[in-house]
Enzyme design. Structure first.
Site, PDB file in Angstrom:
ATOM      1  N   GLU A  48      33.476  34.855  46.888  1.00  0.00           N
ATOM      2  CA  GLU A  48      32.724  34.793  48.135  1.00  0.00           C
ATOM      3  C   GLU A  48      31.688  35.914  48.063  1.00  0.00           C
ATOM      4  O   GLU A  48      32.049  37.062  47.793  1.00  0.00           O
ATOM      5  CB  GLU A  48      33.688  35.022  49.308  1.00  0.00           C
ATOM      6  CG  GLU A  48      33.013  34.879  50.643  1.00  0.00           C
ATOM      7  CD  GLU A  48      33.944  35.153  51.815  1.00  0.00           C
ATOM      8  OE1 GLU A  48      35.147  35.412  51.590  1.00  0.00           O
ATOM      9  OE2 GLU A  48      33.446  35.112  52.948  1.00  0.00           O
ATOM     10  N   ARG A 272      47.906  38.686  41.964  1.00  0.00           N
ATOM     11  CA  ARG A 272      46.749  39.555  42.182  1.00  0.00           C
ATOM     12  C   ARG A 272      46.941  40.836  41.404  1.00  0.00           C
ATOM     13  O   ARG A 272      48.057  41.340  41.303  1.00  0.00           O
ATOM     14  CB  ARG A 272      46.721  39.979  43.650  1.00  0.00           C
ATOM     15  CG  ARG A 272      45.748  39.300  44.506  1.00  0.00           C
ATOM     16  CD  ARG A 272      45.805  39.907  45.887  1.00  0.00           C
ATOM     17  NE  ARG A 272      44.517  40.497  46.195  1.00  0.00           N
ATOM     18  CZ  ARG A 272      43.480  39.765  46.573  1.00  0.00           C
ATOM     19  NH1 ARG A 272      43.564  38.474  46.674  1.00  0.00           N
ATOM     20  NH2 ARG A 272      42.335  40.349  46.828  1.00  0.00           N
ATOM     21  N   LYS A 282      37.412  43.632  48.982  1.00  0.00           N
ATOM     22  CA  LYS A 282      35.973  43.784  49.249  1.00  0.00           C
ATOM     23  C   LYS A 282      35.729  44.292  50.659  1.00  0.00           C
ATOM     24  O   LYS A 282      34.830  45.095  50.895  1.00  0.00           O
ATOM     25  CB  LYS A 282      35.267  42.436  49.057  1.00  0.00           C
ATOM     26  CG  LYS A 282      34.971  42.122  47.602  1.00  0.00           C
ATOM     27  CD  LYS A 282      34.058  40.910  47.490  1.00  0.00           C
ATOM     28  CE  LYS A 282      34.771  39.687  46.988  1.00  0.00           C
ATOM     29  NZ  LYS A 282      34.797  38.558  47.871  1.00  0.00           N
TER      30      LYS A 282
HETATM   31  P1  ATP Z   1      38.829  40.494  48.253  1.00  0.00           P
HETATM   32  O1  ATP Z   1      39.929  40.542  49.266  1.00  0.00           O
HETATM   33  O2  ATP Z   1      38.770  41.678  47.378  1.00  0.00           O
HETATM   34  O3  ATP Z   1      37.515  40.135  48.856  1.00  0.00           O
HETATM   35  P2  ATP Z   1      39.072  37.770  47.634  1.00  0.00           P
HETATM   36  O4  ATP Z   1      40.227  37.041  47.061  1.00  0.00           O
HETATM   37  O5  ATP Z   1      38.764  37.557  49.066  1.00  0.00           O
HETATM   38  O6  ATP Z   1      39.247  39.286  47.301  1.00  0.00           O
HETATM   39  P3  ATP Z   1      37.066  36.237  46.324  1.00  0.00           P
HETATM   40  O7  ATP Z   1      35.623  36.532  46.315  1.00  0.00           O
HETATM   41  O8  ATP Z   1      37.526  35.040  47.038  1.00  0.00           O
HETATM   42  O9  ATP Z   1      37.766  37.545  46.811  1.00  0.00           O
HETATM   43  O10 ATP Z   1      37.644  36.195  44.840  1.00  0.00           O
HETATM   44  C1  ATP Z   1      37.259  35.269  43.869  1.00  0.00           C
HETATM   45  C2  ATP Z   1      38.430  35.024  42.956  1.00  0.00           C
HETATM   46  O11 ATP Z   1      38.957  36.239  42.476  1.00  0.00           O
HETATM   47  C3  ATP Z   1      39.545  34.295  43.680  1.00  0.00           C
HETATM   48  O12 ATP Z   1      40.000  33.248  42.860  1.00  0.00           O
HETATM   49  C4  ATP Z   1      40.591  35.346  43.869  1.00  0.00           C
HETATM   50  O13 ATP Z   1      41.862  34.764  43.843  1.00  0.00           O
HETATM   51  C5  ATP Z   1      40.347  36.290  42.684  1.00  0.00           C
HETATM   52  N1  ATP Z   1      40.762  37.662  42.989  1.00  0.00           N
HETATM   53  C6  ATP Z   1      40.373  38.420  44.026  1.00  0.00           C
HETATM   54  N2  ATP Z   1      41.007  39.616  44.020  1.00  0.00           N
HETATM   55  C7  ATP Z   1      41.819  39.606  42.929  1.00  0.00           C
HETATM   56  C8  ATP Z   1      42.745  40.545  42.371  1.00  0.00           C
HETATM   57  N3  ATP Z   1      42.969  41.728  42.934  1.00  0.00           N
HETATM   58  N4  ATP Z   1      43.393  40.197  41.244  1.00  0.00           N
HETATM   59  C9  ATP Z   1      43.179  38.999  40.669  1.00  0.00           C
HETATM   60  N5  ATP Z   1      42.328  38.083  41.146  1.00  0.00           N
HETATM   61  C10 ATP Z   1      41.655  38.365  42.266  1.00  0.00           C
HETATM   62 MG    MG Z   2      38.554  38.532  50.955  1.00  0.00          MG
END
Ligand code: ATP
Ligand code: MG
Length: 573
Positions: A48, A272, A282
């Site tokens: 995102e 994760r 993020k």
């Molecule tokens: P954040 O909470 O840091 O914004 P998110 O999951 O909301 O993380 P996205 O932009 O949706 O962020 O992430 C894109 C991809 O990266 C998704 O498939 C998500 O599952 C993966 N991802 C995000 N954070 C992690 C992590 N800490 N370890 C492994 N994969 C991750």
């Molecule tokens: Mg998020």
């Protein structure tokens, strides 16, 4: 109506990780059984664009791109841009840049917003089939109707609207006839489902907001859960890998796919990445930037890829780390020292050695002729003979580290002290004789004599010294600013704070130390941003982009000591 994806859980149990991972096994099995016929393995990385990527995303990128590549498949980079309020073009560009920097290239560049038209058509189809309805309840009332873990939800009074009425209202929602938050479109599934995600989830909300790509074309936006699964389907993603918090959403994605009878992408969840002393969200990282707790998204203390890059981390080391942690089906926490260990290992092989004195103390060689200078030849990297040698100037007045001299040496202090002989690396043996002090009694200059026969660093009579020290010729030294970084948080689990507290309470107030008067060997004047150095006995360093021609700034990537190697050694025996 918030359009939040599920929050990550903050589980912090230490599970055993294996290099082999179940994702690879699953894909191999699907290829073997031709689950998708002759279709290639298709994956996607779906960030995102609401912030910069962090080291957790590196793990996901490594799995999405790496596994597809192993099976001769393809990976799309898809921006899941369904939330116009938080998303920005700056982040889109930053993410593209970071994925390339990590060493991966996508097949197709996609945006969920490209599918807004198709998603709208599918919503109409579900309404016509009696599988979706327009609800006039407020967000608050919807929440109250949702029920609890132990109690089923209750039907909205609008749940029984006719397909005609729903079609009329939904098309008018799209035309902009209603204000934000006045109505939503919901899937008609099961308010009694034990899975909250199946209790008539919201599919569309009204939001008069300008989208970074579609501008003002839309005033209704699909929820993440109505966009993600179908986006996978549109792209014929065979293996949709994501983190464990999406497992409870999988039944919903399957439900939409089944109702619409479209390509059945398979979602597989993995753990994760959580790292000790590190915040990987993020949303939280944005807060650090917005509140000026750090200087920017690429502040070298940040766990973002941009921050790690500026700090001097390399894509090779990050990939090696990702390969080693593999993937598992339960969440755990990885020691940040493990990441550092992979980075040290990489830098040890690639970094050019150089001499830099961070806390300079003047060393005067009384028996070295005034005005004389010579150069000594030193290896650029003892680990890599092909890196060649360079010549470093030597003269009567040098700088050594303050810490390398003690007037009153404690027991087992083998460095310089009055009467003690040490080696100046690649140069000569010197013996300290006397000191000069300032008015407060601080040593500001050490006087010594050298043994001209020990040139190159060895004495012909076989005399041994117990210490070898780095130095810089005072007349030739260049001055630089040095930035030393420590952990950004003081707690292994930054989210460990008392009730009423905040994760920011655990920020380390001493995460950045700036040294203004460091003295460097002159060859470092030619340092470039992509160069990596080991300042001998001090640590790994790289040039910071804040540097100007007149003022160099170096970041310490890591100190030399490798605590992970110790942890590992302890664990193995
Ligand atoms: P954040 O909470 O840091 O914004 P998110 O999951 O909301 O993380 P996205 O932009 O949706 O962020 O992430 C894109 C991809 O990266 C998704 O498939 C998500 O599952 C993966 N991802 C995000 N954070 C992690 C992590 N800490 N370890 C492994 N994969 C991750
Ligand atoms: Mg998020």
């Amino acid at each position: 109506m918030p359009n939040e994806k599920p929050e990550s859980s903050d589980a912090h149990n230490n599970d055993v990780r294996t290099v082999n991972n179940f994702l690879r096994d699953q894909i191999a099995e699907d290829v073997r059984t031709k689950k998708y016929g002759d279709a290639i393995v298709q994956t996607r990385f779906p960030p995102e664009p609401n912030g910069y990527l962090h080291i957790g995303h590196a793990k996901a990128i490594f799995l999405d791109f790496g596994l597809a590549d192993e099976f001769g498949g393809k990976t799309n980079l898809r921006f899941d841009d369904t939330n116009p309020e938080k998303e920005e073009t700056e982040y889109v560009e930053g993410i593209k840049n970071d994925v390339h920097w990590l060493g991966f290239d996508w097949d197709r560049l996609c945006y969920a917003s490209d599918y807004f038209g198709q998603l709208y058509e599918w919503a109409l189809q579900l309404i016509k089939n009696g599988k979706a309805y327009v609800d006039d309840l407020s967000a608050d009332e919807i929440r109250k109707h949702r029920g609890t873990l132990t109690e089923p939800g209750t039907d909205s009074p609008y749940r029984t609207r006719s397909a005609e009425e729903n079609l009329d209202l939904f098309t008018r929602m799209k035309k902009g006839e209603f204000p934000d938050g006045s109505r939503v479109l919901r899937a008609k599934i099961d308010m009694g489902s034990p899975n909250f995600n199946m209790r008539d989830p919201v599919m569309y909300r009204i939001l008069h907001a300008t989208h970074h790509r579609t501008g003002d074309q839309w005033c209704i936006y699909p929820m993440y859960d109505f966009a993600h699964g179908q986006s996978d389907s549109i792209e014929h993603v065979t293996h949709s890998m994501c983190t464990l918090e999406f497992a409870d959403h999988q039944p919903l994605y399957k439900w939409f796919i089944a109702q619409l009878d479209i390509f059945p992408s398979q979602q597989i969840e993995f753990d994760r990445l959580n790292l000790t002393y590190t915040l990987l969200s993020k949303r939280k990282l944005l807060q650090l930037v917005q509140e000026n707790r750090v200087n920017s998204w690429d502040d070298p203390r940040m766990p973002t890829l941009a921050g790690l890059r500026r700090r001097g981390f390399t894509p090779e080391a990050i990939r090696a780390f990702c390969g080693a942690i593999g993937a598992s089906r339960t969440n755990g926490t990885t020691d940040v020292e493990m990441l550092e260990h992979f980075q040290r290992d990489d830098l040890n092989h690639r970094a050019s050695r150089a001499m830099a004195v961070l806390h300079p103390l003047k060393l005067v060689i009384d028996n070295y002729p005034e005005g004389k200078e010579e150069t000594v030849e030193v290896a650029n990297n003892p680990e890599d003979p092909s890196a060649g040698t360079r010549r470093v100037p030597f003269s009567r007045e040098l700088y050594i580290e303050h810490d390398d001299f003690r007037e009153m040496p404690p027991p087992k202090y083998y460095r310089l002290s009055p009467g003690k002989e040490v080696r100046l690396r690649n140069a000569y043996f010197v013996t300290a004789n006397s000191v000069v002090k300032d008015a407060q009694g601080n040593v500001i200059e050490v006087h010594c004599t050298y043994d001209p026969a020990s040139r190159g660093g060895n004495s012909p009579d076989g005399r041994k010294v117990k210490s070898t020290m780095h130095w810089v010729s005072a007349a030739h030294a260049i001055s630089a600013e040095i930035r030393l970084y420590d952990k950004l948080f003081t707690k292994a689990d930054p989210n460990d704070f008392p009730e009423g507290g905040d994760v920011l309470d655990n920020l380390n107030p001493n995460s950045l130390e700036v040294l203004l008067g460091a003295k460097l060997e002159p060859s470092l004047a030619g340092a470039k941003l992509e160069d990596r150095f080991q300042f001998e006995r001090v640590g790994y360093f790289c040039l910071d982009p804040d540097s100007t021609a007149g003022k160099l700034v170096f970041n310490r990537t890591l100190a030399l000591k490798d605590s992970w190697a110790k942890i590992e050694k302890k664990a193995s025996g």
